[in-house]
Design a protein around this motif. Structure first.
Motif, mmCIF file in Angstrom:
data_model
loop_
_atom_site.group_PDB
_atom_site.id
_atom_site.type_symbol
_atom_site.label_atom_id
_atom_site.label_comp_id
_atom_site.label_asym_id
_atom_site.label_seq_id
_atom_site.Cartn_x
_atom_site.Cartn_y
_atom_site.Cartn_z
ATOM 1 N N UNK A 30 0.833 -1.196 0.000
ATOM 2 C CA UNK A 30 0.000 0.000 0.000
ATOM 3 C C UNK A 30 0.876 1.257 0.000
ATOM 4 N N UNK A 31 0.250 2.400 -0.213
ATOM 5 C CA UNK A 31 0.999 3.661 -0.295
ATOM 6 C C UNK A 31 1.705 4.004 1.015
ATOM 7 N N UNK A 32 1.152 3.551 2.159
ATOM 8 C CA UNK A 32 1.770 3.855 3.450
ATOM 9 C C UNK A 32 2.873 2.865 3.822
ATOM 10 N N UNK A 33 3.153 1.892 2.934
ATOM 11 C CA UNK A 33 4.233 0.938 3.172
ATOM 12 C C UNK A 33 3.792 -0.385 3.758
ATOM 13 N N UNK A 34 2.566 -0.469 4.236
ATOM 14 C CA UNK A 34 2.053 -1.734 4.769
ATOM 15 C C UNK A 34 1.593 -2.614 3.616
ATOM 16 N N UNK A 35 1.270 -3.875 3.920
ATOM 17 C CA UNK A 35 0.815 -4.725 2.832
ATOM 18 C C UNK A 35 0.730 -6.187 3.199
ATOM 19 N N UNK A 36 0.729 -7.031 2.177
ATOM 20 C CA UNK A 36 0.609 -8.473 2.347
ATOM 21 C C UNK A 36 1.719 -9.182 1.577
ATOM 22 N N UNK A 37 2.276 -10.210 2.202
ATOM 23 C CA UNK A 37 3.358 -10.984 1.594
ATOM 24 C C UNK A 37 2.937 -12.442 1.480
ATOM 25 N N UNK A 38 3.268 -13.076 0.362
ATOM 26 C CA UNK A 38 2.919 -14.479 0.138
ATOM 27 C C UNK A 38 4.075 -15.198 -0.549
ATOM 28 N N UNK A 39 4.390 -16.390 -0.077
ATOM 29 C CA UNK A 39 5.343 -17.236 -0.785
ATOM 30 C C UNK A 39 4.674 -18.587 -1.034
ATOM 31 N N UNK A 40 4.762 -19.055 -2.280
ATOM 32 C CA UNK A 40 4.133 -20.299 -2.687
ATOM 33 C C UNK A 40 5.207 -21.232 -3.250
ATOM 34 N N UNK A 41 5.242 -22.451 -2.749
ATOM 35 C CA UNK A 41 6.178 -23.467 -3.226
ATOM 36 C C UNK A 41 5.349 -24.518 -3.941
ATOM 37 N N UNK A 42 5.495 -24.605 -5.245
ATOM 38 C CA UNK A 42 4.598 -25.407 -6.080
ATOM 39 C C UNK A 42 5.385 -26.476 -6.841
ATOM 40 N N UNK A 43 5.162 -27.728 -6.456
ATOM 41 C CA UNK A 43 5.803 -28.847 -7.157
ATOM 42 C C UNK A 43 4.749 -29.730 -7.811
ATOM 43 N N UNK A 44 3.602 -29.143 -8.169
ATOM 44 C CA UNK A 44 2.494 -29.921 -8.737
ATOM 45 C C UNK A 44 2.866 -30.586 -10.066
ATOM 46 N N UNK A 45 3.807 -29.986 -10.795
ATOM 47 C CA UNK A 45 4.224 -30.583 -12.059
ATOM 48 C C UNK A 45 4.897 -31.940 -11.852
ATOM 49 N N UNK A 46 5.373 -32.167 -10.628
ATOM 50 C CA UNK A 46 6.062 -33.429 -10.319
ATOM 51 C C UNK A 46 5.264 -34.270 -9.330
ATOM 52 N N UNK A 47 3.963 -34.015 -9.200
ATOM 53 C CA UNK A 47 3.190 -34.667 -8.139
ATOM 54 C C UNK A 47 3.148 -36.189 -8.280
ATOM 55 N N UNK A 48 3.111 -36.700 -9.507
ATOM 56 C CA UNK A 48 3.080 -38.152 -9.685
ATOM 57 C C UNK A 48 4.376 -38.778 -9.185
ATOM 58 N N UNK A 107 2.042 -7.144 6.823
ATOM 59 C CA UNK A 107 3.177 -6.458 7.448
ATOM 60 C C UNK A 107 2.898 -4.957 7.552
ATOM 61 N N UNK A 108 3.518 -4.328 8.551
ATOM 62 C CA UNK A 108 3.394 -2.878 8.711
ATOM 63 C C UNK A 108 4.340 -2.144 7.768
ATOM 64 N N UNK A 109 5.504 -2.731 7.538
ATOM 65 C CA UNK A 109 6.455 -2.221 6.553
ATOM 66 C C UNK A 109 7.198 -3.406 5.979
ATOM 67 N N UNK A 110 7.661 -3.283 4.748
ATOM 68 C CA UNK A 110 8.237 -4.413 4.032
ATOM 69 C C UNK A 110 9.477 -4.974 4.726
ATOM 70 N N UNK A 111 10.186 -4.138 5.484
ATOM 71 C CA UNK A 111 11.374 -4.611 6.189
ATOM 72 C C UNK A 111 11.029 -5.641 7.269
ATOM 73 N N UNK A 112 9.764 -5.669 7.703
ATOM 74 C CA UNK A 112 9.339 -6.710 8.656
ATOM 75 C C UNK A 112 9.526 -8.103 8.069
ATOM 76 N N UNK A 113 9.337 -8.219 6.753
ATOM 77 C CA UNK A 113 9.528 -9.514 6.086
ATOM 78 C C UNK A 113 10.989 -9.934 6.169
ATOM 79 N N UNK A 114 11.895 -8.984 5.960
ATOM 80 C CA UNK A 114 13.324 -9.278 6.106
ATOM 81 C C UNK A 114 13.623 -9.827 7.499
ATOM 82 N N UNK A 115 13.035 -9.170 8.520
ATOM 83 C CA UNK A 115 13.267 -9.588 9.908
ATOM 84 C C UNK A 115 12.713 -10.987 10.152
#
Length: 222
Positions: A30-48, A107-115
């Protein structure tokens, strides 16, 4: 398997068993520096293949991680993120039918993700070679930076041919979405969205290791 691989992929042990996986790294700021972070680990191509391997005790002399062990790692990562100042609303999902794992938070600021990532590394949830100081933002100056990461080429060059194959088809996707309009960016590997409020880069993990593509990007807003 070489120590490099174990250090690099400690958080996602089942990915050690296949070269066909995607890592999707998303931040909505967002403009104030807060926001949402997501990480997705996808191995569906190798599921079999992974479904077959999951029934084994070992493969090629390597221990196959159990579902409970992977769940324990993910849950511990969530607990650590929840305890990091500035991070809230931590959620995880684990789809073991398609081998997709997701962690998200606000997160309140993106640097929180680093922490948070630093804490994961300190608790041996992340491998020692995973970069953690990856984002920075100056709201007043209207800038956002995806920081430069170190090259792992020397470590990669020392690996056996078999171990190198783990990275052959691995993909990495970075998506940065903003409330503000982007005026300029310094890395043209990132595609700018038509509304100029998002950038996206797709790369082979191997290209990032060998520095053929660089994640660093300095974004300036209008």
């Amino acid at each position: 398997m070489k120590l490099f691989l174990k250090q690099f992929l400690l958080f996602i042990p089942f990915l050690l068993l296949t070269s066909c996986f995607d890592i999707v790294d998303k931040a909505n700021i967002k403009a104030d520096g807060s926001g949402e972070y997501t990480i997705i680990l996808n191995a569906s191509k190798s599921k079999t293949r992974l479904a077959s391997i999951s029934k084994m005790e070992t493969i090629n002399g390597k221990k196959v991680p159990k579902k409970s062990e992977i769940e324990s790692k993910i849950n511990e990562a969530a607990r650590i993120f929840k305890a990091t100042p500035g991070i809230s609303n931590v959620k995880t999902s684990m789809d073991f039918d398609n081998y997709i794992i997701k962690l998200s938070c606000n997160f309140k600021k993106i640097e929180n993700i680093n922490a948070g990532l630093e804490q994961l590394k300190a608790k041996n949830i992340l491998g020692k070679m995973i970069p953690t100081q990856i984002y920075s933002q100056n709201v007043e100056k209207k800038t956002f930076t995806r920081n430069r990461i170190n090259t792992f080429k020397n470590d990669y060059d020392k690996m056996s041919k078999a171990d190198k194959e783990v990275f052959n088809d691995a993909k990495y996707v970075s998506v940065l979405q903003f409330e503000s309009t982007i005026k300029s960016q310094t890395n043209n590997f990132y595609q700018l969205s038509p509304n100029k409020k998002a950038v996206k880069m797709e790369a082979n993990v191997l290209d990032l290791i060998l520095q053929k593509k660089q994640l660093q990007n300095n974004i300036l807003f209008q």
